[in-house]
Design a protein around this motif. Structure first.
Motif, PDB file in Angstrom:
ATOM      1  N   MET A   1       0.758  -0.929   0.072  1.00 26.67           N
ATOM      2  CA  MET A   1       0.002   0.036   0.077  1.00 26.67           C
ATOM      3  C   MET A   1       0.730   1.189   0.147  1.00 26.67           C
ATOM      4  SD  MET A   1      -2.890   0.931   2.818  1.00 26.67           S
ATOM      5  CE  MET A   1      -1.756   1.161   3.951  1.00 26.67           C
ATOM      6  N   THR A   2       0.780   2.139  -0.964  1.00 34.20           N
ATOM      7  CA  THR A   2       1.477   3.257  -1.114  1.00 34.20           C
ATOM      8  C   THR A   2       1.002   4.469  -0.694  1.00 34.20           C
ATOM      9  OG1 THR A   2       0.821   3.647  -3.358  1.00 34.20           O
ATOM     10  CG2 THR A   2       2.708   2.605  -3.099  1.00 34.20           C
ATOM     11  N   LYS A   3      -0.307   4.660  -0.601  1.00 34.05           N
ATOM     12  CA  LYS A   3      -1.170   5.816  -0.093  1.00 34.05           C
ATOM     13  C   LYS A   3      -2.277   5.388   0.696  1.00 34.05           C
ATOM     14  CE  LYS A   3      -4.324   9.092  -2.185  1.00 34.05           C
ATOM     15  NZ  LYS A   3      -5.529   8.807  -2.963  1.00 34.05           N
ATOM     16  N   PRO A   4      -2.353   6.113   1.709  1.00 36.18           N
ATOM     17  CA  PRO A   4      -3.770   5.858   2.596  1.00 36.18           C
ATOM     18  C   PRO A   4      -4.990   6.164   2.122  1.00 36.18           C
ATOM     19  CG  PRO A   4      -2.078   7.301   3.913  1.00 36.18           C
ATOM     20  CD  PRO A   4      -1.647   7.271   2.347  1.00 36.18           C
ATOM     21  N   LEU A   5      -6.041   5.242   2.193  1.00 32.95           N
ATOM     22  CA  LEU A   5      -7.329   5.354   1.682  1.00 32.95           C
ATOM     23  C   LEU A   5      -8.182   6.108   2.575  1.00 32.95           C
ATOM     24  CD1 LEU A   5      -7.903   1.887   0.364  1.00 32.95           C
ATOM     25  CD2 LEU A   5      -6.737   3.592  -1.161  1.00 32.95           C
ATOM     26  N   MET A   6      -8.935   7.312   2.048  1.00 32.54           N
ATOM     27  CA  MET A   6      -9.962   7.646   2.826  1.00 32.54           C
ATOM     28  C   MET A   6     -11.033   6.683   2.718  1.00 32.54           C
ATOM     29  SD  MET A   6     -11.854  11.198   3.138  1.00 32.54           S
ATOM     30  CE  MET A   6     -10.472  12.218   3.605  1.00 32.54           C
ATOM     31  N   ILE A   7     -11.735   6.035   3.776  1.00 34.54           N
ATOM     32  CA  ILE A   7     -12.771   5.018   3.879  1.00 34.54           C
ATOM     33  C   ILE A   7     -14.009   5.489   4.323  1.00 34.54           C
ATOM     34  CG2 ILE A   7     -13.494   2.683   4.308  1.00 34.54           C
ATOM     35  CD1 ILE A   7     -10.530   2.039   3.898  1.00 34.54           C
ATOM     36  N   LEU A   8     -15.185   5.778   3.607  1.00 37.24           N
ATOM     37  CA  LEU A   8     -16.382   6.241   3.983  1.00 37.24           C
ATOM     38  C   LEU A   8     -17.121   4.772   4.907  1.00 37.24           C
ATOM     39  CD1 LEU A   8     -18.513   8.270   4.445  1.00 37.24           C
ATOM     40  CD2 LEU A   8     -19.498   7.290   2.624  1.00 37.24           C
ATOM     41  N   ILE A   9     -17.508   5.038   6.183  1.00 34.01           N
ATOM     42  CA  ILE A   9     -17.978   3.754   6.785  1.00 34.01           C
ATOM     43  C   ILE A   9     -19.649   4.031   6.790  1.00 34.01           C
ATOM     44  CG2 ILE A   9     -18.225   2.715   8.909  1.00 34.01           C
ATOM     45  CD1 ILE A   9     -15.424   4.091   9.719  1.00 34.01           C
ATOM     46  N   ALA A  10     -20.189   3.318   6.141  1.00 30.96           N
ATOM     47  CA  ALA A  10     -21.618   3.529   6.055  1.00 30.96           C
ATOM     48  C   ALA A  10     -22.394   2.420   6.607  1.00 30.96           C
ATOM     49  CB  ALA A  10     -21.912   3.183   4.357  1.00 30.96           C
ATOM     50  N   GLY A  11     -23.471   2.627   7.078  1.00 35.85           N
ATOM     51  CA  GLY A  11     -24.587   1.795   7.980  1.00 35.85           C
ATOM     52  C   GLY A  11     -25.629   2.385   8.429  1.00 35.85           C
ATOM     53  N   PRO A  12     -26.330   1.786   9.196  1.00 34.02           N
ATOM     54  CA  PRO A  12     -27.584   2.544   9.876  1.00 34.02           C
ATOM     55  C   PRO A  12     -27.049   3.526  10.799  1.00 34.02           C
ATOM     56  CG  PRO A  12     -27.628   0.037  10.130  1.00 34.02           C
ATOM     57  CD  PRO A  12     -26.196   0.390   9.502  1.00 34.02           C
ATOM     58  N   TYR A  13     -27.973   4.638  10.727  1.00 34.31           N
ATOM     59  CA  TYR A  13     -27.859   5.833  11.624  1.00 34.31           C
ATOM     60  C   TYR A  13     -29.198   6.163  12.315  1.00 34.31           C
ATOM     61  CZ  TYR A  13     -27.368  10.124  13.867  1.00 34.31           C
ATOM     62  OH  TYR A  13     -27.309  11.285  14.752  1.00 34.31           O
ATOM     63  N   ARG A  14     -30.204   6.433  11.545  1.00 31.97           N
ATOM     64  CA  ARG A  14     -31.463   6.731  11.784  1.00 31.97           C
ATOM     65  C   ARG A  14     -32.155   5.411  11.691  1.00 31.97           C
ATOM     66  NH1 ARG A  14     -34.412  11.818   9.335  1.00 31.97           N
ATOM     67  NH2 ARG A  14     -35.829  11.188  10.672  1.00 31.97           N
ATOM     68  N   SER A  15     -31.930   4.754  10.918  1.00 31.51           N
ATOM     69  CA  SER A  15     -32.857   3.213  10.482  1.00 31.51           C
ATOM     70  C   SER A  15     -33.123   2.633  11.783  1.00 31.51           C
ATOM     71  CB  SER A  15     -32.152   2.683   9.610  1.00 31.51           C
ATOM     72  OG  SER A  15     -31.936   3.237   8.298  1.00 31.51           O
ATOM     73  N   GLY A  16     -34.311   2.258  11.929  1.00 30.42           N
ATOM     74  CA  GLY A  16     -34.782   1.390  12.860  1.00 30.42           C
ATOM     75  C   GLY A  16     -34.685   2.107  14.373  1.00 30.42           C
ATOM     76  N   THR A  17     -34.539   3.529  14.450  1.00 31.79           N
ATOM     77  CA  THR A  17     -34.658   4.076  15.779  1.00 31.79           C
ATOM     78  C   THR A  17     -35.737   4.947  16.096  1.00 31.79           C
ATOM     79  OG1 THR A  17     -33.780   6.109  14.782  1.00 31.79           O
ATOM     80  CG2 THR A  17     -32.170   4.485  15.400  1.00 31.79           C
ATOM     81  N   ASP A  18     -36.779   4.997  15.230  1.00 31.38           N
ATOM     82  CA  ASP A  18     -37.858   5.928  15.420  1.00 31.38           C
ATOM     83  C   ASP A  18     -37.458   7.549  15.801  1.00 31.38           C
ATOM     84  OD1 ASP A  18     -40.639   5.856  14.984  1.00 31.38           O
ATOM     85  OD2 ASP A  18     -41.177   5.013  16.959  1.00 31.38           O
ATOM     86  N   ASP A  19     -36.110   7.705  15.394  1.00 33.82           N
ATOM     87  CA  ASP A  19     -35.508   8.954  15.621  1.00 33.82           C
ATOM     88  C   ASP A  19     -35.352   9.077  17.445  1.00 33.82           C
ATOM     89  OD1 ASP A  19     -35.395   9.828  13.249  1.00 33.82           O
ATOM     90  OD2 ASP A  19     -37.336  10.450  13.162  1.00 33.82           O
ATOM     91  N   ASP A  20     -35.157   8.115  17.930  1.00 32.34           N
ATOM     92  CA  ASP A  20     -34.613   8.115  19.441  1.00 32.34           C
ATOM     93  C   ASP A  20     -33.302   8.548  19.458  1.00 32.34           C
ATOM     94  OD1 ASP A  20     -33.535   7.167  21.946  1.00 32.34           O
ATOM     95  OD2 ASP A  20     -35.427   6.080  22.108  1.00 32.34           O
ATOM     96  N   PRO A  21     -33.038   9.617  20.120  1.00 34.78           N
ATOM     97  CA  PRO A  21     -31.511  10.065  20.289  1.00 34.78           C
ATOM     98  C   PRO A  21     -30.634   8.973  20.727  1.00 34.78           C
ATOM     99  CG  PRO A  21     -32.753  11.756  20.887  1.00 34.78           C
ATOM    100  CD  PRO A  21     -33.916  10.346  20.591  1.00 34.78           C
ATOM    101  N   ALA A  22     -31.091   8.107  21.746  1.00 33.93           N
ATOM    102  CA  ALA A  22     -30.233   7.133  22.398  1.00 33.93           C
ATOM    103  C   ALA A  22     -29.902   6.110  21.362  1.00 33.93           C
ATOM    104  CB  ALA A  22     -30.743   6.705  23.548  1.00 33.93           C
ATOM    105  N   LEU A  23     -30.924   5.586  20.678  1.00 29.25           N
ATOM    106  CA  LEU A  23     -30.718   4.590  19.645  1.00 29.25           C
ATOM    107  C   LEU A  23     -29.707   5.017  18.539  1.00 29.25           C
ATOM    108  CD1 LEU A  23     -34.205   2.957  19.775  1.00 29.25           C
ATOM    109  CD2 LEU A  23     -31.976   2.047  20.730  1.00 29.25           C
TER     110      LEU A  23
END
Length: 130
Positions: A1-23
Motif C-alpha cells: 500500500m503506497t497511499k492511505p485510503l479515505m474510507i467512508l464507513i456506511a451503515g445504519p444511523y437513523r434506520s430502525g431508531t424511530d428517531d430516538d436519540p439514544a438509539l
C-alpha cells in the motif's frame, strides 16, 4: 500500500431508531467501532455524520427531524464520496448507506463488506493477532 485510503464507513444511523436519540447514538457508536481498525491499517476513516451533524447544527436545525436535515444529511455523504477512495458497508438496513454504496459503485469506488477486505488489514492482523 503506497497511499492511505479515505474510507467512508456506511451503515445504519437513523434506520430502525424511530428517531430516538439514544438509539441513534448507539448506531453511531457501531459505525465508529470500525474507525480504529481502519486507522490502524494506515487509512483515514470517515463517517458522514461526523460532518453532517455539525453542519446541521450550524444551519440552526433542531435535529435530524428538522426539514433542513434533508438538505444536509444525504448530500453530505454524496459530497464526501467525491473524496473517498472506498466504502465499508456495515450490516443493517439503511437507505442512506445503500445510496452510498450505489454511488460508490457508479463511480468505480471499491465497496468492502468486511474490515478484513480492506487493504493493509492483513498486516494489522499479523501485528496484533486480531
Amino acid at each position: 500500500m503506497t497511499k492511505p485510503l479515505m474510507i467512508l464507513i456506511a451503515g445504519p444511523y437513523r434506520s430502525g431508531t424511530d428517531d430516538d436519540p439514544a438509539l441513534m447514538a448507539a448506531n453511531l457508536a457501531r459505525l465508529e467501532e470500525a474507525a480504529w481498525p481502519i486507522f490502524q491499517a494506515g487509512h483515514v476513516p470517515m463517517i458522514g455524520e461526523w460532518v453532517a451533524l455539525p453542519v446541521l447544527r450550524g444551519a440552526g436545525a433542531t435535529g435530524v427531524t428538522d426539514p433542513l436535515a434533508q438538505q444536509v444529511m444525504y448530500p453530505t455523504a454524496h459530497r464526501l464520496l467525491q473524496h473517498c477512495d472506498a466504502v465499508l458497508r456495515l450490516p443493517g438496513a439503511s437507505t442512506g448507506a445503500d445510496q452510498d454504496v450505489a454511488i460508490a459503485r457508479e463511480r468505480g469506488i471499491p465497496v468492502y463488506a468486511d474490515l478484513a477486505e480492506i487493504p493493509g488489514m492483513e498486516s494489522l492482523t499479523e501485528r496484533t493477532g486480531v
